[in-house]
Structure formats: structure tokens, C-alpha cells
Write a protein that holds these residues in place. Structure first.
Motif, PDB file in Angstrom:
ATOM      1  N   ARG A 179     -20.756   5.256 -18.333  1.00  0.00           N
ATOM      2  CA  ARG A 179     -19.486   5.130 -18.455  1.00  0.00           C
ATOM      3  C   ARG A 179     -19.318   3.461 -19.144  1.00  0.00           C
ATOM      4  O   ARG A 179     -18.363   3.740 -20.311  1.00  0.00           O
ATOM      5  CB  ARG A 179     -18.921   4.740 -17.127  1.00  0.00           C
ATOM      6  N   ALA A 203     -20.117   4.392 -23.008  1.00  0.00           N
ATOM      7  CA  ALA A 203     -19.048   5.194 -23.623  1.00  0.00           C
ATOM      8  C   ALA A 203     -17.701   4.444 -23.805  1.00  0.00           C
ATOM      9  O   ALA A 203     -17.242   4.646 -24.810  1.00  0.00           O
ATOM     10  CB  ALA A 203     -18.864   6.567 -22.669  1.00  0.00           C
ATOM     11  N   GLN A 204     -17.343   3.682 -23.094  1.00  0.00           N
ATOM     12  CA  GLN A 204     -16.336   2.914 -23.139  1.00  0.00           C
ATOM     13  C   GLN A 204     -16.311   1.896 -24.434  1.00  0.00           C
ATOM     14  O   GLN A 204     -15.570   1.665 -25.064  1.00  0.00           O
ATOM     15  CB  GLN A 204     -15.991   1.932 -22.109  1.00  0.00           C
ATOM     16  N   PRO A 232     -14.552   9.542 -26.080  1.00  0.00           N
ATOM     17  CA  PRO A 232     -13.408   9.901 -25.004  1.00  0.00           C
ATOM     18  C   PRO A 232     -14.162  10.531 -23.906  1.00  0.00           C
ATOM     19  O   PRO A 232     -15.344  11.018 -23.920  1.00  0.00           O
ATOM     20  CB  PRO A 232     -12.741  10.890 -25.767  1.00  0.00           C
ATOM     21  N   ALA A 233     -13.429  10.163 -22.601  1.00  0.00           N
ATOM     22  CA  ALA A 233     -14.238  11.039 -21.498  1.00  0.00           C
ATOM     23  C   ALA A 233     -14.565  12.403 -21.349  1.00  0.00           C
ATOM     24  O   ALA A 233     -15.262  12.859 -20.724  1.00  0.00           O
ATOM     25  CB  ALA A 233     -13.211  10.536 -20.102  1.00  0.00           C
ATOM     26  N   ASP A 234     -13.795  13.222 -22.174  1.00  0.00           N
ATOM     27  CA  ASP A 234     -14.049  14.568 -22.466  1.00  0.00           C
ATOM     28  C   ASP A 234     -15.307  15.064 -23.384  1.00  0.00           C
ATOM     29  O   ASP A 234     -15.416  15.860 -23.664  1.00  0.00           O
ATOM     30  CB  ASP A 234     -12.775  15.250 -22.605  1.00  0.00           C
ATOM     31  N   GLU A 244     -20.246  15.165 -20.250  1.00  0.00           N
ATOM     32  CA  GLU A 244     -20.028  15.655 -18.759  1.00  0.00           C
ATOM     33  C   GLU A 244     -21.315  15.131 -17.802  1.00  0.00           C
ATOM     34  O   GLU A 244     -22.226  15.079 -18.316  1.00  0.00           O
ATOM     35  CB  GLU A 244     -19.777  17.115 -18.698  1.00  0.00           C
ATOM     36  N   LEU A 253     -15.323  10.773 -10.043  1.00  0.00           N
ATOM     37  CA  LEU A 253     -15.509  10.833 -11.462  1.00  0.00           C
ATOM     38  C   LEU A 253     -14.631  11.800 -11.869  1.00  0.00           C
ATOM     39  O   LEU A 253     -13.582  11.563 -12.885  1.00  0.00           O
ATOM     40  CB  LEU A 253     -16.670  11.387 -11.778  1.00  0.00           C
ATOM     41  N   GLN A 284     -11.059  10.223 -12.221  1.00  0.00           N
ATOM     42  CA  GLN A 284     -10.900   9.342 -13.468  1.00  0.00           C
ATOM     43  C   GLN A 284     -11.097  10.073 -14.660  1.00  0.00           C
ATOM     44  O   GLN A 284     -11.012   9.156 -15.598  1.00  0.00           O
ATOM     45  CB  GLN A 284     -12.246   8.109 -13.277  1.00  0.00           C
ATOM     46  N   GLY A 285     -10.790  10.924 -14.650  1.00  0.00           N
ATOM     47  CA  GLY A 285     -11.019  11.860 -16.131  1.00  0.00           C
ATOM     48  C   GLY A 285     -12.037  12.530 -16.602  1.00  0.00           C
ATOM     49  O   GLY A 285     -12.092  12.678 -17.933  1.00  0.00           O
ATOM     50  N   TYR A 286     -13.255  12.239 -16.071  1.00  0.00           N
ATOM     51  CA  TYR A 286     -14.438  12.582 -16.677  1.00  0.00           C
ATOM     52  C   TYR A 286     -14.701  14.021 -16.107  1.00  0.00           C
ATOM     53  O   TYR A 286     -14.147  14.544 -15.205  1.00  0.00           O
ATOM     54  CB  TYR A 286     -15.784  11.842 -15.977  1.00  0.00           C
ATOM     55  N   ARG A 287     -15.239  14.778 -17.080  1.00  0.00           N
ATOM     56  CA  ARG A 287     -15.857  16.051 -16.648  1.00  0.00           C
ATOM     57  C   ARG A 287     -17.041  16.221 -15.855  1.00  0.00           C
ATOM     58  O   ARG A 287     -18.206  15.370 -16.185  1.00  0.00           O
ATOM     59  CB  ARG A 287     -16.121  16.796 -17.981  1.00  0.00           C
TER      60      ARG A 287
END
Ligand SMILES: Cc1cc2nc3c(=O)[nH]c(=O)nc-3n(C[C@H](O)[C@H](O)[C@H](O)COP(=O)(O)OP(=O)(O)OC[C@H]3O[C@@H](n4cnc5c(N)ncnc54)[C@H](O)[C@@H]3O)c2cc1C
Length: 338
Positions: free
Chosen positions: A268, A271-272, A277-279, A282, A297, A300-303
Motif C-alpha cells: 500500500r 503504491a501510494q 491507483p488502488a484498482d 489486487e 481492504l 478502503q477501495g482495494y480489490r
């Protein structure tokens, strides 16, 4: 075992012995013993004939039929998570057994399409004939992938013992490129293997659909990191490579299979920091393990995708889950004693 009534007693002795091993020698020893037991035919016979053992194993397994797996996928979907369904079975001995598994997996793809659940499929190479003849695995996968394409679905080839990696990757590439299954087929890389850095570099430049995991088999120090800390460091390094701008330019969609919050946090944060993007990737976790982390998770918008196994050949899968977290043994022993 001549007297089936003795199964629970012998099982209890084996389990209590394991408990004492854990107490005296620590987790590493117990893990080694459990990984041995996961492949021992006598232990498989003993445990899989014990109803109590199934009751405990069913915490990690959706049930015995494809309908059970579809029902579990529906529940998982209602929690905002995707699924990957796995018909249990490995190391089959005859082409007939491999064909039986292949036909069940083809039927599973049909069930997924008919039910409309959000799920793809994971398969084990040794379940489709790898140890009998690699050509048999290739032919069976061809049939499975043909149905995956017809039903607009995807199939992931799980990774097993290190001795099978070259053959598995070779067949994966052949199906993906020469036979044109492209993104209908994916593969798995294990962070505990020294070779995985090279494998990930090659696969990312090919835009491959890869699941990264730590690795679940007993491997010698000649091929795999003996220390967990080194495997963890390797996992983070490989994950960062899979998320790199270069890998994403080649079309990679990385999947990270772990319940380890330190790994999840490292991914995370990376990635940030890279504004990914969170998508664009996965997380994947196993059915029955860390449910709250899965949901957190997703919220929080994660796949997040849940690996849902089903079938009657649950023994090796179950014992590998015990090996990963020896504390699960106490849960098992407690249930048996009750
Ligand atoms: C979706 C998915 C697919 C996989 N596919 C493969 C594959 O193809 N080939 C392969 O070799 N391995 C595969 N694995 C297994 C994987 O390699 C690891 O053995 C397993 O995920 C345990 O490692 P970990 O990263 O979760 O963390 P670990 O470092 O083992 O554990 C970290 C923490 O996670 C939790 N945890 C981990 N395992 C368990 C458990 N069994 N029960 C309860 N809590 C647990 C505990 O809180 C533990 O402290 C897969 C795993 C997942 C999740």
C-alpha cells in the motif's frame, strides 16, 4: 489401519506429539513435520477418514461440490470481494484421474457463467497430469482454457514444488503465446525461491498475469530462503518490481497473495508513493483466513479476491494451512478433545 475406530485415537496421538514438538523445538520444526505429513500417504489415509478432522478442515474449505463453491463465492461477493475457485486435488497417478479433474474444472467454468458470480478459477498442475507426463498437463489445460475463453473467464495455474517451475512456466508461455490464450491464463511466482527475481523480471517484460505468494512447500536451502525474514524481504522486492512503471507499461496486473499485514502495508505504501491507483492491482487471501483484513481492504477501495477450495481431496491443502500457522494446531486439537 485395520480398525477404523482407532483413527481418532491415533490422530490424537499424532497431534499431541506435534504439540509437544512445537513446545520443545519451536515453530520451524513443527512446520517441517507438518509439511512432511501433508505428503505422507499414511497420514492422509488416517486424517481424511476422520469426520472430526473434516469438521475442522471445513473452516478453510467451502464444501465438497461445485454448488458449495458457487454458494461460498456468492457470499464472498456480497462482502464486496471477488473469488477464485479451486477444485481440490493434486499429484494424480493416472490419466483418468487427470481427465476427471479436467472435466470437473470445465463444468465449474460453466457453473460460474450460469450463476453469474464474480469468480475465476485456480488449478494445480499436478492435478491435471504434470507428474504423469507434461504433455498431458498441456492437453488438459488446453481444454480447460478453451472453455475459459468461451465463458469469458480466466484460469490461474498455481505453482507447486520448485522442481516443477520450469515445466509449468514453459507450458504457461506456450498456452499464452502460441495457442493465443493470452490473458485468459495466469501463473504464480513464489518469493521464497532464489530464482524468482529473474522469473519476475522476465514475466513482467512479457506483461504476464502473475500472482505473487511466499510459497507453501518444503524446499531445500539450495533453492529457497530458509529464513522467513529473507522470504519477506524478497516478497516486498518482487512486489515493487511488479508495481513498477515499466511492468505496468507492459500491461501487468499484479496480484499479491498474502495475509501478512506487513506485506500488505508495504504494498500500500509503495503504491501510494508511486500514485498507483488502488484498482491497478489486487490482494488475494484464502477462504477462512483473515476475513476482517479482507473486508477492511475492500472498504478502503482495494480489490480483494478470496481463494475458495472445494472437493473431497482436502487433506494436503488443509495440512499446509496448519503448517503456515502452527497456532491453528491448537484449534484442531481443542476440537478433537471436545
Ligand atoms: C490466494 C492465495 C493463493 C496461493 N497460491 C499459492 C501457490 O500457487 N503456490 C504456493 O506455493 N503457495 C500459494 N499460496 C500460499 C502462500 O505461498 C503462503 O504459504 C501462505 O499465503 C502463507 O503466507 P502469508 O503470506 O499469508 O504470510 P505468513 O508470513 O505465513 O503469515 C503472516 C500472518 O498471516 C496469517 N496467516 C498466514 N497463514 C495463515 C493460516 N494458514 N491460518 C491462519 N492465519 C494465517 C497469520 O496471522 C500470520 O501471522 C497461496 C496463498 C494465497 C493467499
Amino acid at each position: 489401519m485395520k480398525n477404523p475406530k482407532r483413527f481418532p485415537l491415533v490422530l490424537l496421538i499424532v497431534l499431541l506429539g506435534s504439540g509437544l514438538l512445537l513446545y520443545w523445538f519451536g515453530e520451524r520444526w513443527l512446520r517441517a513435520v507438518l509439511l512432511y505429513l501433508s505428503t505422507a500417504v499414511w497420514a492422509q489415509y488416517l486424517v481424511s477418514h476422520t469426520r472430526l478432522a473434516w469438521r475442522v478442515a471445513s473452516r478453510f474449505i467451502a464444501g465438497e461440490t461445485a454448488d458449495d463453491a458457487i454458494a461460498a463465492a456468492r457470499t464472498v461477493n456480497s462482502r464486496g470481494l471477488s473469488a477464485t475457485l479451486n477444485y481440490l486435488g493434486e499429484h494424480v497417478h493416472t490419466p483418468q484421474e487427470a481427465a476427471y479433474a479436467r472435466d470437473e474444472i470445465v463444468r465449474l467454468l460453466d457453473c460460474i457463467q450460469q450463476s453469474g458470480v464474480d469468480a475465476n478459477v485456480s488449478v494445480k498442475p499436478s492435478q491435471l497430469g504434470l507428474n504423469i507426463d507434461p504433455r498431458l498437463l498441456y492437453e488438459n489445460l488446453h481444454i480447460v482454457l478453451n472453455r475459459a475463453r468461451q465463458t469469458n473467464n480466466r484460469v490461474r495455474i498455481d505453482m507447486e514444488e520448485s522442481s516443477t517451475v520450469d515445466t509449468t512456466l514453459g507450458i504457461y508461455r506456450r498456452l499464452r503465446d502460441e495457442d493465443g490464450y493470452g490473458r485468459h491464463v495466469g501463473v504464480v511466482i513464489q518469493a521464497y525461491l532464489y530464482r524468482s527475481q529473474q522469473d519476475i523480471a522476465a514475466l513482467m517484460s512479457e506483461g504476464a498475469w502473475v500472482r505473487l505468494c511466499k510459497g507453501a512447500y518444503a524446499e531445500p536451502p539450495e533453492v529457497a530462503f530458509p529464513q522467513k525474514a529473507d522470504t519477506d524481504a524478497s516478497f516486498v522486492q518482487l512486489a515493487q518490481h511488479m508495481l513498477s512503471a515499466d511492468a505496468r507499461q507492459h500491461g501487468a496486473y499484479p496480484c499479491f497473495a498474502t495475509h501478512d499485514e506487513t506485506m500488505v502495508q508495504a504494498i500500500r505504501q509503495f503504491a501510494q508513493a508511486q500514485q498507483i491507483p488502488a484498482d491497478a492491482f489486487e490482494f488475494q487471501m484464502l477462504y477462512g483466513i483473515r476475513r476482517e483484513l479482507q473486508e477492511q481492504l475492500a472498504a478502503q477501495g482495494y480489490r480483494v479476491r478470496v481463494y475458495i477450495p472445494y472437493g473431497t481431496a482436502w487433506y494436503p491443502y488443509f495440512v499446509r494451512r496448519l503448517a503456515e500457522r502452527p497456532a491453528n494446531m491448537w484449534f484442531f486439537i481443542g476440537n478433537l478433545l471436545r
